[in-house]
Design a protein around this motif. Structure first.
Motif, short mmCIF file in Angstrom:
data_model
loop_
_atom_site.label_atom_id
_atom_site.label_comp_id
_atom_site.label_asym_id
_atom_site.label_seq_id
_atom_site.Cartn_x
_atom_site.Cartn_y
_atom_site.Cartn_z
N LYS A 1 -3.13 16.36 -4.55
CA LYS A 1 -3.53 15.09 -5.15
C LYS A 1 -3.29 13.92 -4.21
O LYS A 1 -2.41 13.97 -3.34
CB LYS A 1 -2.77 14.87 -6.46
CG LYS A 1 -3.00 15.96 -7.50
CD LYS A 1 -2.11 15.75 -8.71
CE LYS A 1 -2.28 16.89 -9.71
NZ LYS A 1 -1.37 16.73 -10.88
N LEU A 2 -4.05 12.89 -4.43
CA LEU A 2 -3.92 11.66 -3.64
C LEU A 2 -3.58 10.50 -4.56
O LEU A 2 -4.23 10.29 -5.58
CB LEU A 2 -5.24 11.37 -2.92
CG LEU A 2 -5.29 10.05 -2.14
CD1 LEU A 2 -4.47 10.18 -0.86
CD2 LEU A 2 -6.73 9.66 -1.81
N LEU A 3 -2.55 9.75 -4.18
CA LEU A 3 -2.28 8.45 -4.78
C LEU A 3 -2.79 7.41 -3.80
O LEU A 3 -2.25 7.26 -2.70
CB LEU A 3 -0.79 8.25 -5.04
CG LEU A 3 -0.14 9.08 -6.15
CD1 LEU A 3 1.33 8.70 -6.28
CD2 LEU A 3 -0.85 8.89 -7.47
N ARG A 4 -3.84 6.71 -4.18
CA ARG A 4 -4.42 5.73 -3.28
C ARG A 4 -3.48 4.55 -3.06
O ARG A 4 -2.74 4.14 -3.96
CB ARG A 4 -5.74 5.20 -3.84
CG ARG A 4 -6.86 6.23 -3.87
CD ARG A 4 -8.13 5.58 -4.39
NE ARG A 4 -9.22 6.52 -4.47
CZ ARG A 4 -10.04 6.82 -3.47
NH1 ARG A 4 -9.86 6.24 -2.30
NH2 ARG A 4 -11.02 7.68 -3.64
N GLY A 5 -3.53 4.00 -1.88
CA GLY A 5 -2.73 2.83 -1.55
C GLY A 5 -2.85 2.54 -0.07
O GLY A 5 -3.68 3.12 0.63
N PRO B 1 5.61 8.07 0.61
CA PRO B 1 5.50 7.36 -0.67
C PRO B 1 4.89 5.97 -0.58
O PRO B 1 4.32 5.47 -1.55
CB PRO B 1 6.96 7.28 -1.14
CG PRO B 1 7.59 8.48 -0.53
CD PRO B 1 6.96 8.60 0.83
N GLY B 2 5.01 5.33 0.57
CA GLY B 2 4.34 4.05 0.78
C GLY B 2 5.13 2.86 0.30
O GLY B 2 6.35 2.86 0.29
N GLN B 3 4.43 1.83 -0.14
CA GLN B 3 5.01 0.58 -0.60
C GLN B 3 4.04 -0.05 -1.59
O GLN B 3 2.90 0.34 -1.67
CB GLN B 3 5.29 -0.34 0.61
CG GLN B 3 4.09 -0.57 1.51
CD GLN B 3 3.15 -1.66 1.05
OE1 GLN B 3 3.56 -2.60 0.39
NE2 GLN B 3 1.87 -1.54 1.38
N PRO B 4 4.53 -1.00 -2.45
CA PRO B 4 5.86 -1.59 -2.51
C PRO B 4 6.86 -0.68 -3.19
O PRO B 4 6.50 0.40 -3.67
CB PRO B 4 5.62 -2.87 -3.33
CG PRO B 4 4.52 -2.48 -4.27
CD PRO B 4 3.61 -1.58 -3.46
N ALA B 5 8.11 -1.15 -3.29
CA ALA B 5 9.17 -0.33 -3.87
C ALA B 5 8.85 0.10 -5.29
O ALA B 5 9.23 1.20 -5.72
CB ALA B 5 10.50 -1.10 -3.82
N GLU B 6 8.13 -0.76 -6.03
CA GLU B 6 7.80 -0.45 -7.43
C GLU B 6 6.90 0.77 -7.57
O GLU B 6 6.78 1.35 -8.65
CB GLU B 6 7.13 -1.66 -8.08
CG GLU B 6 8.01 -2.88 -8.26
CD GLU B 6 8.31 -3.63 -6.96
OE1 GLU B 6 9.31 -4.36 -6.93
OE2 GLU B 6 7.54 -3.46 -5.99
N HIS C 1 5.76 2.95 4.94
CA HIS C 1 5.54 4.32 4.51
C HIS C 1 6.70 4.87 3.68
O HIS C 1 6.57 5.95 3.09
CB HIS C 1 5.29 5.23 5.72
CG HIS C 1 3.95 5.01 6.33
ND1 HIS C 1 2.92 5.93 6.23
CD2 HIS C 1 3.45 3.95 7.02
CE1 HIS C 1 1.85 5.44 6.85
NE2 HIS C 1 2.15 4.25 7.33
N LEU C 2 7.81 4.15 3.63
CA LEU C 2 8.98 4.69 2.93
C LEU C 2 9.63 3.74 1.92
O LEU C 2 10.61 4.07 1.28
CB LEU C 2 10.03 5.19 3.93
CG LEU C 2 10.53 4.23 5.02
CD1 LEU C 2 11.49 3.20 4.49
CD2 LEU C 2 11.15 5.02 6.16
#
Length: 274
Positions: free
Chosen positions: A8-12, A26-31, A55-56
């Motif tokens: 699966k892909l979580l777009r961002g 996991p990317g960003q933002p922290a939320e 990215h983290l």
């Protein structure tokens, strides 16, 4: 969005790849951490392509984090100060993306298998950058960029020119069915992957030409000149980021005997093969 069964892909920006309990970048933002947990488990296994904060930043609390081996990846994931110093060349408290100090459970090396993934070496953007290959899907992180990112920033951020170009060759040689990268839409055909590789190669080659044509100059002046010629954003953070790419180009030219640093701190073409 499901790319393949179970993949699966979580777009961002950056994108995140999800397979079962595993989350790549996991990317960003922290939320965004809540999305990661909802798509995986309360204690996901996080696989990082490299140490950059964007990215983290969204690594969930309690996640089991694996950093890439090589190029100081483990230290730079663990330490916010070291991460920002190495990214920008100085520690900048006002950086847009900072993340936080993270505990690292282990490291991954090229050729490793972790869960369903094969770890692929894709250095250049950073020295220890890796990709993750699963079911014909390659998550390439920042080993290449979409055209909009290249246009916005003027030149790609990289730490080693020749490594970055070699990683572009590696991506094509792997012949993934689907290519996911950090910043840009998914590429789902060999034609589109080839277009992206060519666009990144051209952008790197242009960066080398722009640095050479701007000589002689000091590092900061070179970065500003390159951004101006490339049409990239010229805020202070992008100037610092571009200075890293300029350093990488100068390192390449210096290794090849094409430039030298004079006593006044100005980089100059080596007309006499000195």
């Amino acid at each position: 969005m499901e790319l393949k069964r179970g993949v699966k892909l979580l777009r961002g920006s950056p994108n995140t790849l999800i397979v079962d309990k595993y989350a790549v970048d996991p990317g960003q933002p922290a939320e965004r951490a809540g999305e990661i947990v909802a798509a995986t488990t309360p204690r996901p296994v996080v696989l990082l392509t490299h140490f950059h904060a964007d990215h983290l930043a969204a690594v969930p609390e309690g996640a089991v984090v694996y950093a890439p081996w090589g190029g100081g990846g483990e230290l730079l994931v663990q330490s916010t100060r070291a991460r920002l110093f190495f990214t920008h060349g100085v520690y900048t408290e006002g950086a847009i993306y900072k993340g936080r100090d993270l505990d690292v459970a282990g490291v991954v090396k090229p050729g490793d298998k972790i869960g369903p993934f094969e770890v692929v070496p894709l250095p250049g953007h950073t020295f220890g950058h890796v990709g993750y290959f699963v079911e014909g899907v390659l998550y390439a992180g920042d080993a290449l960029f979409g055209e909009k990112v290249l246009e916005k920033y003027g030149v790609p951020y990289l730490m080693d020119v020749d490594m970055f170009l070699s990683s572009l060759d590696k991506i094509q040689a792997l012949e993934p069915e689907v290519l996911v990268f950090g910043h840009g839409p998914v590429a789902g055909s060999r034609k589109r992957i080839r277009e992206l590789v060519d666009a990144n190669r051209s952008s790197v080659e242009r960066a080398v030409r722009l640095v050479e044509s701007a000589l002689p100059a000091d590092l900061t002046t070179l970065a500003i000149k390159v951004l101006k010629e490339a049409g990239g954003e010229r805020g202070w953070e992008n100037v610092l980021l571009t200075m890293t790419t300029v350093r990488a180009v100068l390192s390449k030219l210096s290794r090849e005997g094409r430039v030298y640093l004079d006593e006044a701190g100005s980089w100059t073409k080596n007309y006499n093969d000195r």
